[in-house]
Design an enzyme around this catalytic site. Structure first.
Site, PDB file in Angstrom:
ATOM      1  N   ASP A   1       6.736   3.522   3.636  1.00 24.26           N
ATOM      2  CA  ASP A   1       5.638   2.746   4.224  1.00 24.26           C
ATOM      3  C   ASP A   1       6.128   1.380   4.719  1.00 24.26           C
ATOM      4  O   ASP A   1       7.091   0.833   4.190  1.00 24.26           O
ATOM      5  CB  ASP A   1       4.539   2.566   3.164  1.00 24.26           C
ATOM      6  CG  ASP A   1       3.177   2.302   3.795  1.00 24.26           C
ATOM      7  OD1 ASP A   1       3.060   2.352   5.036  1.00 24.26           O
ATOM      8  OD2 ASP A   1       2.231   2.040   3.036  1.00 24.26           O
ATOM      9  N   GLY A   2       5.418   0.853   5.707  1.00 21.25           N
ATOM     10  CA  GLY A   2       5.663  -0.518   6.159  1.00 21.25           C
ATOM     11  C   GLY A   2       6.378  -0.658   7.492  1.00 21.25           C
ATOM     12  O   GLY A   2       6.715  -1.772   7.897  1.00 21.25           O
ATOM     13  N   ASN A   3       6.573   0.434   8.212  1.00 25.21           N
ATOM     14  CA  ASN A   3       7.229   0.340   9.525  1.00 25.21           C
ATOM     15  C   ASN A   3       6.442  -0.547  10.484  1.00 25.21           C
ATOM     16  O   ASN A   3       6.999  -1.391  11.179  1.00 25.21           O
ATOM     17  CB  ASN A   3       7.326   1.727  10.178  1.00 25.21           C
ATOM     18  CG  ASN A   3       8.277   2.658   9.487  1.00 25.21           C
ATOM     19  OD1 ASN A   3       9.049   2.228   8.639  1.00 25.21           O
ATOM     20  ND2 ASN A   3       8.227   3.931   9.831  1.00 25.21           N
TER      21      ASN A   3
ATOM     22  N   TRP B   1       6.526  -4.237   9.510  1.00 28.48           N
ATOM     23  CA  TRP B   1       7.880  -4.756   9.764  1.00 28.48           C
ATOM     24  C   TRP B   1       7.989  -5.189  11.229  1.00 28.48           C
ATOM     25  O   TRP B   1       8.483  -6.266  11.545  1.00 28.48           O
ATOM     26  CB  TRP B   1       8.906  -3.666   9.448  1.00 28.48           C
ATOM     27  CG  TRP B   1      10.335  -4.038   9.673  1.00 28.48           C
ATOM     28  CD1 TRP B   1      11.190  -4.601   8.761  1.00 28.48           C
ATOM     29  CD2 TRP B   1      11.089  -3.861  10.883  1.00 28.48           C
ATOM     30  NE1 TRP B   1      12.442  -4.785   9.338  1.00 28.48           N
ATOM     31  CE2 TRP B   1      12.394  -4.339  10.634  1.00 28.48           C
ATOM     32  CE3 TRP B   1      10.795  -3.344  12.149  1.00 28.48           C
ATOM     33  CZ2 TRP B   1      13.397  -4.319  11.598  1.00 28.48           C
ATOM     34  CZ3 TRP B   1      11.793  -3.333  13.117  1.00 28.48           C
ATOM     35  CH2 TRP B   1      13.082  -3.807  12.836  1.00 28.48           C
TER      36      TRP B   1
ATOM     37  N   ARG C   1       4.770  -1.540  17.306  1.00 29.28           N
ATOM     38  CA  ARG C   1       4.893  -0.689  16.108  1.00 29.28           C
ATOM     39  C   ARG C   1       5.986   0.371  16.268  1.00 29.28           C
ATOM     40  O   ARG C   1       6.668   0.726  15.309  1.00 29.28           O
ATOM     41  CB  ARG C   1       3.554  -0.005  15.809  1.00 29.28           C
ATOM     42  CG  ARG C   1       2.482  -0.961  15.306  1.00 29.28           C
ATOM     43  CD  ARG C   1       1.147  -0.230  15.123  1.00 29.28           C
ATOM     44  NE  ARG C   1       1.269   0.874  14.179  1.00 29.28           N
ATOM     45  CZ  ARG C   1       1.211   0.741  12.851  1.00 29.28           C
ATOM     46  NH1 ARG C   1       1.030  -0.446  12.323  1.00 29.28           N
ATOM     47  NH2 ARG C   1       1.322   1.790  12.068  1.00 29.28           N
TER      48      ARG C   1
ATOM     49  N   HIS D   1       9.007   2.117  13.771  1.00 31.89           N
ATOM     50  CA  HIS D   1       9.292   3.521  13.478  1.00 31.89           C
ATOM     51  C   HIS D   1      10.749   3.867  13.823  1.00 31.89           C
ATOM     52  O   HIS D   1      11.405   4.614  13.113  1.00 31.89           O
ATOM     53  CB  HIS D   1       8.330   4.442  14.226  1.00 31.89           C
ATOM     54  CG  HIS D   1       6.902   4.319  13.751  1.00 31.89           C
ATOM     55  ND1 HIS D   1       6.574   4.311  12.417  1.00 31.89           N
ATOM     56  CD2 HIS D   1       5.731   4.185  14.427  1.00 31.89           C
ATOM     57  CE1 HIS D   1       5.258   4.180  12.281  1.00 31.89           C
ATOM     58  NE2 HIS D   1       4.725   4.094  13.488  1.00 31.89           N
TER      59      HIS D   1
ATOM     60  N   ARG E   1      -4.240   8.475  13.577  1.00 29.88           N
ATOM     61  CA  ARG E   1      -3.618   7.397  14.358  1.00 29.88           C
ATOM     62  C   ARG E   1      -3.775   7.643  15.857  1.00 29.88           C
ATOM     63  O   ARG E   1      -3.958   8.786  16.295  1.00 29.88           O
ATOM     64  CB  ARG E   1      -2.145   7.292  14.003  1.00 29.88           C
ATOM     65  CG  ARG E   1      -1.951   6.912  12.572  1.00 29.88           C
ATOM     66  CD  ARG E   1      -0.696   6.155  12.349  1.00 29.88           C
ATOM     67  NE  ARG E   1      -0.696   5.713  10.957  1.00 29.88           N
ATOM     68  CZ  ARG E   1       0.256   5.004  10.409  1.00 29.88           C
ATOM     69  NH1 ARG E   1       1.296   4.625  11.125  1.00 29.88           N
ATOM     70  NH2 ARG E   1       0.187   4.635   9.155  1.00 29.88           N
TER      71      ARG E   1
ATOM     72  N   LEU F   1      22.575  18.397  -0.805  1.00 29.18           N
ATOM     73  CA  LEU F   1      21.254  17.762  -0.916  1.00 29.18           C
ATOM     74  C   LEU F   1      20.177  18.563  -0.170  1.00 29.18           C
ATOM     75  O   LEU F   1      20.352  18.907   1.002  1.00 29.18           O
ATOM     76  CB  LEU F   1      21.328  16.342  -0.329  1.00 29.18           C
ATOM     77  CG  LEU F   1      20.018  15.561  -0.283  1.00 29.18           C
ATOM     78  CD1 LEU F   1      19.562  15.155  -1.685  1.00 29.18           C
ATOM     79  CD2 LEU F   1      20.155  14.318   0.604  1.00 29.18           C
TER      80      LEU F   1
ATOM     81  N   ARG G   1       0.158   3.053  -4.472  1.00 29.75           N
ATOM     82  CA  ARG G   1      -0.714   4.234  -4.415  1.00 29.75           C
ATOM     83  C   ARG G   1       0.143   5.471  -4.266  1.00 29.75           C
ATOM     84  O   ARG G   1       1.271   5.392  -3.774  1.00 29.75           O
ATOM     85  CB  ARG G   1      -1.583   4.177  -3.143  1.00 29.75           C
ATOM     86  CG  ARG G   1      -2.742   3.285  -3.157  1.00 29.75           C
ATOM     87  CD  ARG G   1      -3.639   3.613  -1.956  1.00 29.75           C
ATOM     88  NE  ARG G   1      -3.073   3.187  -0.686  1.00 29.75           N
ATOM     89  CZ  ARG G   1      -3.191   1.966  -0.180  1.00 29.75           C
ATOM     90  NH1 ARG G   1      -3.857   1.035  -0.821  1.00 29.75           N
ATOM     91  NH2 ARG G   1      -2.640   1.668   0.978  1.00 29.75           N
TER      92      ARG G   1
ATOM     93  N   SER H   1      -1.235   8.252  -2.564  1.00 28.76           N
ATOM     94  CA  SER H   1      -1.621   8.727  -1.231  1.00 28.76           C
ATOM     95  C   SER H   1      -1.438  10.235  -1.014  1.00 28.76           C
ATOM     96  O   SER H   1      -0.868  10.647   0.009  1.00 28.76           O
ATOM     97  CB  SER H   1      -0.868   7.948  -0.150  1.00 28.76           C
ATOM     98  OG  SER H   1      -1.207   6.588  -0.204  1.00 28.76           O
TER      99      SER H   1
ATOM    100  N   GLU I   1       8.697   9.051 -12.742  1.00 29.22           N
ATOM    101  CA  GLU I   1       8.708   7.594 -12.880  1.00 29.22           C
ATOM    102  C   GLU I   1       8.319   7.035 -11.518  1.00 29.22           C
ATOM    103  O   GLU I   1       8.768   7.526 -10.476  1.00 29.22           O
ATOM    104  CB  GLU I   1      10.115   7.101 -13.260  1.00 29.22           C
ATOM    105  CG  GLU I   1      10.606   7.603 -14.599  1.00 29.22           C
ATOM    106  CD  GLU I   1       9.754   7.096 -15.763  1.00 29.22           C
ATOM    107  OE1 GLU I   1       9.228   5.964 -15.673  1.00 29.22           O
ATOM    108  OE2 GLU I   1       9.593   7.835 -16.754  1.00 29.22           O
TER     109      GLU I   1
HETATM  110  C1  FPP Z   1       4.690   4.351   7.544  1.00 29.57           C
HETATM  111  O1  FPP Z   1       4.688   3.138   8.212  1.00 29.57           O
HETATM  112  C2  FPP Z   1       5.517   5.318   8.212  1.00 29.57           C
HETATM  113  C3  FPP Z   1       5.063   6.415   8.882  1.00 29.57           C
HETATM  114  C4  FPP Z   1       3.649   6.757   9.041  1.00 29.57           C
HETATM  115  C5  FPP Z   1       5.985   7.335   9.520  1.00 29.57           C
HETATM  116  C6  FPP Z   1       7.331   7.503   8.911  1.00 29.57           C
HETATM  117  C7  FPP Z   1       8.290   7.638  10.013  1.00 29.57           C
HETATM  118  C8  FPP Z   1       9.572   7.240  10.012  1.00 29.57           C
HETATM  119  C9  FPP Z   1      10.225   6.675   8.847  1.00 29.57           C
HETATM  120  C10 FPP Z   1      10.405   7.312  11.255  1.00 29.57           C
HETATM  121  C11 FPP Z   1      10.697   8.656  11.800  1.00 29.57           C
HETATM  122  C12 FPP Z   1      11.032   9.640  10.771  1.00 29.57           C
HETATM  123  C13 FPP Z   1      11.984  10.567  10.843  1.00 29.57           C
HETATM  124  C14 FPP Z   1      12.107  11.533   9.723  1.00 29.57           C
HETATM  125  C15 FPP Z   1      12.929  10.657  11.911  1.00 29.57           C
HETATM  126  P1  FPP Z   1       3.301   2.569   8.753  1.00 29.57           P
HETATM  127  O2  FPP Z   1       3.284   2.764  10.218  1.00 29.57           O
HETATM  128  O3  FPP Z   1       2.185   3.188   7.993  1.00 29.57           O
HETATM  129  O4  FPP Z   1       3.468   1.061   8.399  1.00 29.57           O
HETATM  130  P2  FPP Z   1       2.294   0.009   8.194  1.00 29.57           P
HETATM  131  O5  FPP Z   1       1.591   0.398   6.923  1.00 29.57           O
HETATM  132  O6  FPP Z   1       3.053  -1.256   8.080  1.00 29.57           O
HETATM  133  O7  FPP Z   1       1.426   0.084   9.397  1.00 29.57           O
END
Ligand code: FPP
Length: 247
Positions: free
Chosen positions: A28-30, A33, A41, A45, A79, A139, A195, A197, A208
């Site tokens: 979370d947090g892309n 960031w 946004r 990602h 979204r 893995l 959370r 989620s 853990e």
């Molecule tokens: C949460 O950040 C992240 C996502 C909903 C998507 C996860 C995607 C990636 C890590 C990139 C692509 C993945 C792969 C496997 C190539 P958010 O957008 O919910 O962040 P926010 O809460 O700050 O809005």
């Protein structure tokens, strides 16, 4: 496949028997960031995609057996269409770029969730990665896409009841997407929220939990080591007493 020797692990502050076997991550947090840097946004990602690469590689090198990543939840379907297509594009780009290296490292990829919701190109990309890496023994990477824990449980229970009139816990477990990865040992969530989620509800029964404010694009190898060291220091009783029997 573990690359590091016992003494190298020790230098990281880890011991081989205290490495979590199955690690699950809510990435979370892309978005935040990117916004904090004045970027769109999508840039978050993309940066998050690079973190995925690093963390898969490092987990494999540390000897983790399974890594389950929450890439897209059923709720993420709400979204904006543009953001969803950016995520789909990144996913395809990621596999095109990284599948060879993952394959060389013995990684086995599996998509978990209802992938039929995605455009054919996404479905085919994941399917091809699964086929290519099916024989690998390193893995296991489970990529959760249009995944929801409750939906997984309904599916598993339906399958179990179709096999047996009175399925037991083991029968439900065997019908989960992640049956081959077993229970989750360590659940990590980045981005500051604490959370679950709707992620791996059955599998985290004794996991853990590790929460960090660090946003996913900033989750470096060192951050993974911090989580693993924290995990190694925890006493896991699984509802029983301490291992020496003392209270
Ligand atoms: C949460 O950040 C992240 C996502 C909903 C998507 C996860 C995607 C990636 C890590 C990139 C692509 C993945 C792969 C496997 C190539 P958010 O957008 O919910 O962040 P926010 O809460 O700050 O809005």
């Amino acid at each position: 496949m573990r690359k590091y020797t016992d003494s190298e692990l020790k230098a990281f502050g880890l011991t081989p028997d205290r490495i979590p076997k199955h690690v699950a991550i809510v990435m979370d947090g892309n978005g935040r960031w990117a916004t904090a840097k004045g970027l769109p946004r999508a840039a978050g990602h993309r940066a998050g995609m690079n973190t995925v690469k690093e963390i898969i590689r490092f987990s494999s090198d540390l000897g983790v057996e399974s890594l389950t990543l929450y890439a897209f939840s059923t709720e993420n379907r709400k979204r904006p269409k543009d953001e969803i297509s950016i995520l789909c594009g990144l996913l395809i780009e990621y596999f095109n770029r990284e599948i060879e290296e993952m394959h060389r490292n013995g990684v086995r990829v599996k998509g978990i969730g209802d992938l039929s919701w995605f455009p054919t190109a996404v479905q085919e990309t994941v399917r091809n990665a699964e086929i290519k890496t099916a024989g690998n023994t390193g893995l296991k990477v489970n990529l959760a896409l249009n995944y929801g824990g409750r939906a997984e449980l309904v599916r598993a229970m339906r399958l179990a009841f179709a096999q047996d009139d009175e399925p037991d816990e083991d029968a439900i477990f065997r019908n989960l997407y992640t049956a081959e990865s077993g229970d989750v040992d360590l659940l990590i969530r980045t981005g500051g929220d604490e959370r679950v989620s709707n992620f791996l509800l059955w599998q985290i029964a004794y996991a853990e939990l590790y929460f960090t404010d660090v946003r996913w694009p900033d989750f470096t190898r060192e951050e993974l080591l911090k989580a693993f060291r924290d995990f190694a220091g925890r006493e896991r009783r699984f509802g029983g007493l301490k291992s020496n029997g003392a209270k």
